[in-house]
Write a protein that holds these residues in place. Structure first.
Motif, mmCIF file in Angstrom:
data_model
loop_
_atom_site.group_PDB
_atom_site.id
_atom_site.type_symbol
_atom_site.label_atom_id
_atom_site.label_comp_id
_atom_site.label_asym_id
_atom_site.label_seq_id
_atom_site.Cartn_x
_atom_site.Cartn_y
_atom_site.Cartn_z
ATOM 1 N N SER A 122 0.838 -1.197 0.000
ATOM 2 C CA SER A 122 0.000 0.000 0.000
ATOM 3 C C SER A 122 0.872 1.245 0.000
ATOM 4 O O SER A 122 2.065 1.199 0.319
ATOM 5 C CB SER A 122 -0.914 0.019 1.237
ATOM 6 N N TYR A 123 0.242 2.357 -0.364
ATOM 7 C CA TYR A 123 0.919 3.652 -0.277
ATOM 8 C C TYR A 123 0.724 4.239 1.113
ATOM 9 O O TYR A 123 -0.358 4.156 1.686
ATOM 10 C CB TYR A 123 0.318 4.640 -1.283
ATOM 11 N N GLN A 124 1.760 4.842 1.643
ATOM 12 C CA GLN A 124 1.599 5.619 2.861
ATOM 13 C C GLN A 124 1.321 7.062 2.459
ATOM 14 O O GLN A 124 1.776 7.525 1.417
ATOM 15 C CB GLN A 124 2.840 5.521 3.742
ATOM 16 N N TYR A 172 -5.730 6.881 4.195
ATOM 17 C CA TYR A 172 -5.797 7.337 5.589
ATOM 18 C C TYR A 172 -6.373 6.267 6.521
ATOM 19 O O TYR A 172 -6.622 6.539 7.699
ATOM 20 C CB TYR A 172 -6.604 8.630 5.665
ATOM 21 N N LEU A 173 -6.577 5.069 5.994
ATOM 22 C CA LEU A 173 -6.984 3.884 6.763
ATOM 23 C C LEU A 173 -8.279 4.087 7.545
ATOM 24 O O LEU A 173 -8.271 4.266 8.780
ATOM 25 C CB LEU A 173 -5.858 3.441 7.711
ATOM 26 N N GLU A 179 5.219 6.381 -0.484
ATOM 27 C CA GLU A 179 6.126 5.246 -0.561
ATOM 28 C C GLU A 179 5.335 3.969 -0.278
ATOM 29 O O GLU A 179 4.305 3.976 0.395
ATOM 30 C CB GLU A 179 7.253 5.402 0.467
ATOM 31 N N PHE A 180 5.858 2.837 -0.767
ATOM 32 C CA PHE A 180 5.192 1.562 -0.553
ATOM 33 C C PHE A 180 5.548 0.982 0.822
ATOM 34 O O PHE A 180 6.663 1.164 1.311
ATOM 35 C CB PHE A 180 5.615 0.545 -1.616
#
Length: 639
Positions: A91-93, A621-622, A98-99
């Motif tokens: 996933s992207y942060q 943003y989870l 970044e992964f």
């Protein structure tokens, strides 16, 4: 070069087995655990779950419970639950995009050619069945390379110059994909809002596969499912992205339930979800999510009446004033997040249109430049966006390290005199009514098609109508449903459409430039060229314009480059060609997106970027970390 990617700095690992009893059970699952229907939390989680670093995200520890209400406009919007849930292999942060290893415990990349994926021990599907390397093998051997299920072969992103990867199942937790050439698009495809799924719940799907089921049992299954054959049944039941099959196991934080109807869809927590908070408590905090279906035109009004807890979809900037006024009557706040597309709105002349007269004009760069010069972007920005947007082409934004002002402004200043001079140079004469004439004598009456989902597009087009009329071109607007809208473009029936521009306006040299080169049928300016690339030449049409062919070459140069400098050089030429050739006519970018947030809903960022890919809108943003604090519903301070 070999790179290891496990948990990035902003994440830590918490071993549940090392702290027995530290995390309490989720209240809504206590009865099922007590009855033996579910194992306790410690046994439901992977041996090494993913612990989210709340401090790095500016989040607070939450509490369990509650129902998150959202508004959607059609049943197909169930797929937005997969988007917002945003559980991906990688996933992207947020921020730097970044992964990080998400569903995976670890991934190892060697020269962008060899990708080794290591799964979390004891990770399980939402039905409790183990998630193992067999699920990857099943997809690759029994789905992607089965001509009945995948007539076009494996996904295009898994084919590098016609070469499929070497797939290896190292052990029950480890798989590897290897190519002889770099495949830098592989990881981004896995992390997308609409991701590439390279795994399937094999235990669920094998009984529907001809290679595993007995013929008589299969025949009955097909009959009961009312499908024409086993492959149609398998494909219908196998869609992890759509989230429309209650029986299909998932790895997302929530899963669709079977008590949905045409106006409401309910999603319940996945009791085997792999993420935990810093105290080791399993996420998500929120028990269930409900999608209520409403007409797109009514969604802003319903959002303003407090009928949703979190809403951005189907809202636009022109709803902001109304929503702010409604805050005095209902317990929510309206935040403004900056969008990050190369263009919030752009015009797409269809270079593959079936109308030969218009097609030849669209392929004349002078005509595309004239159309762009005849757009008064300043007026659009002031009238529609209160001067808060960026004016210019469909390109990277100022926050991108690849940005150059010339990319944004070339052929994008309002200059009717120059626009008319270019149209005169082409030989487009005016008729008695002032409209120019096509080479075949028809008046230049151009239909611009929209998906009909927002008055914002028609408001912008009405402003363009006036300035283009001064150039001798009259436009009409035709709205339609999104599926019809896209299918007409794909077939070449549509002459020009309006839609958002490049997805990633914040790109770096390491990000794929695929938005700016023929790559996919979904690209509205050259759908048949994109389809040709996407299907390996099996469908569509080969690119037959020099500058567009050069873009294809530059993409290959970027893809195969082993250094950042070469990748950057390819990017720069790609952006230069797009700015000069005006394949799409960008209008404005960086528009502010209204986001309605219930006062009770916590951990939703106050300032953020609202973007489809990368970003998955709320996903990055989870939302599994969002939670309800009812004491905040009436005591919230203004954002």
């Amino acid at each position: 070069m070999k790179h290891w990617f496990a948990l990035p700095l902003f994440l830590t690992v918490f071993l549940m087995t090392m702290v027995p009893g530290f995390a309490a059970e989720i209240p809504s699952l206590e009865e099922r655990v007590a009855a033996g229907e579910l194992p306790p939390m410690a046994d439901r989680l992977p041996e090494m779950p993913l612990t989210v670093d709340f401090e790095a995200r500016g989040a607070e520890l939450g509490q369990y419970g509650g129902t998150l209400r959202m508004l959607m406009s059609r049943s197909k919007d169930t797929r937005q639950m997969t988007v917002y849930g945003y559980a991906r292999l990688v996933s992207y942060q947020p921020g730097d995009y970044e992964f990080f290893a998400d569903i995976l415990e670890e991934f190892i990349v060697e020269d962008e050619r060899v990708f080794t994926f290591i799964l979390r021990r004891n990770h399980r599907w939402s039905d409790g069945h183990p998630f193992t390397a067999e699920d990857f093998r099943y997809f690759w051997e029994d789905v992607a390379n089965n001509p009945d299920l995948s007539p076009a072969g494996p996904p295009s992103v898994m084919m590098v110059d016609g070469e499929a990867p070497l797939f290896q199942m190292i052990d029950e937790r480890t798989v590897r994909y290897s190519w002889s050439k770099p495949n830098p698009d592989f990881l981004p495809a896995l992390a997308k809002a609409s991701p590439l799924y390279i795994y399937r719940p094999a235990h669920y799907l094998k009984p529907m596969h001809a290679a595993y089921a007995k013929p008589d049992e299969m025949a009955k299954r097909v009959e009961d499912a009312k499908q024409r054959n086993w492959a149609a049944m398998h494909n219908k039941m196998d869609n992890l992205y759509r989230m429309d099959n209650p029986d299909l196991p998932v790895l997302q934080p929530w899963r669709v339930t079977g008590n949905a109807n045409s106006t409401r869809f309910r999603f319940e927590r996945n009791p085997y979800f792999h993420r935990v908070d810093p105290k080791g408590r399993q996420l998500p905090y929120i028990d269930e999510v409900i999608f209520d279906i409403a007409s797109p035109g009514l969604i802003p009004a319903k959002a303003g009446a407090g009928d949703t807890d979190l809403q951005a979809r189907y809202l636009s900037f022109d709803d902001y004033t109304f929503l702010k006024e409604a805050e005095d009557r209902f317990p929510f706040r309206t935040r403004l997040w900056r969008t990050a597309k190369g263009a919030h709105m752009a015009l797409f002349p269809n270079l593959n249109a079936v109308d030969s007269a218009w097609r030849e004009l669209f392929r004349d760069v002078r005509f595309r430049r004239a159309l762009s010069l005849a757009v008064n972007r300043y007026e659009i920005n002031q009238v529609i966006y209160y001067g808060l947007a960026y004016e210019g082409n469909n390109t990277v934004l100022p926050a991108s390290p690849l940005y150059r002002k010339d990319y944004q402004t070339r052929w994008a200043t309002f200059d009717l005199k120059q626009a008319n001079a270019l149209l005169d140079e082409i030989g487009l004469k005016r008729g008695e009514d002032g409209l120019r004439l096509l080479p075949d004598g028809r008046p230049m009456e151009l239909i611009v098609e929209t998906a009909g989902e927002s008055t914002e597009q028609t408001d912008v087009l009405s402003l363009i109508h006036d300035s283009w009329l001064e150039a001798g071109i009259k436009i009409f607007t035709r709205p339609s449903q999104r599926n019809v809208f896209r299918n007409r473009i794909f077939s070449g029936e549509t002459l020009m459409s309006v839609w958002a521009g490049a997805e990633n306006g914040l790109a770096t040299a390491l990000n794929s430039p695929q938005d700016f080169v023929p790559y996919s049928q979904q690209q509205l300016q050259w759908p048949k060229w994109g389809q040709f690339i996407e299907t390996g030449g099996m469908s569509g049409e080969a690119t037959d314009m020099g500058p567009a062919k050069r873009l294809e070459e530059l993409y290959v140069i970027w893809r195969d480059a082993s250094t950042r400098s070469v990748k950057k050089g390819a990017w720069e030429e790609i952006l230069q060609i797009n700015a000069d050739q005006v394949f799409t006519i960008g209008l404005v970018s960086g528009v502010l997106q209204p986001v309605v947030v219930s006062n009770a809903l916590q951990n939703v960022p106050k300032e953020a970027v609202y973007n489809w890919d990368p970003g998955a809108h709320f996903g990055v943003y989870l939302p599994d970390t969002f939670w309800f604090d009812e004491t905040s519903a009436t005591n919230a301070s203004a954002d």
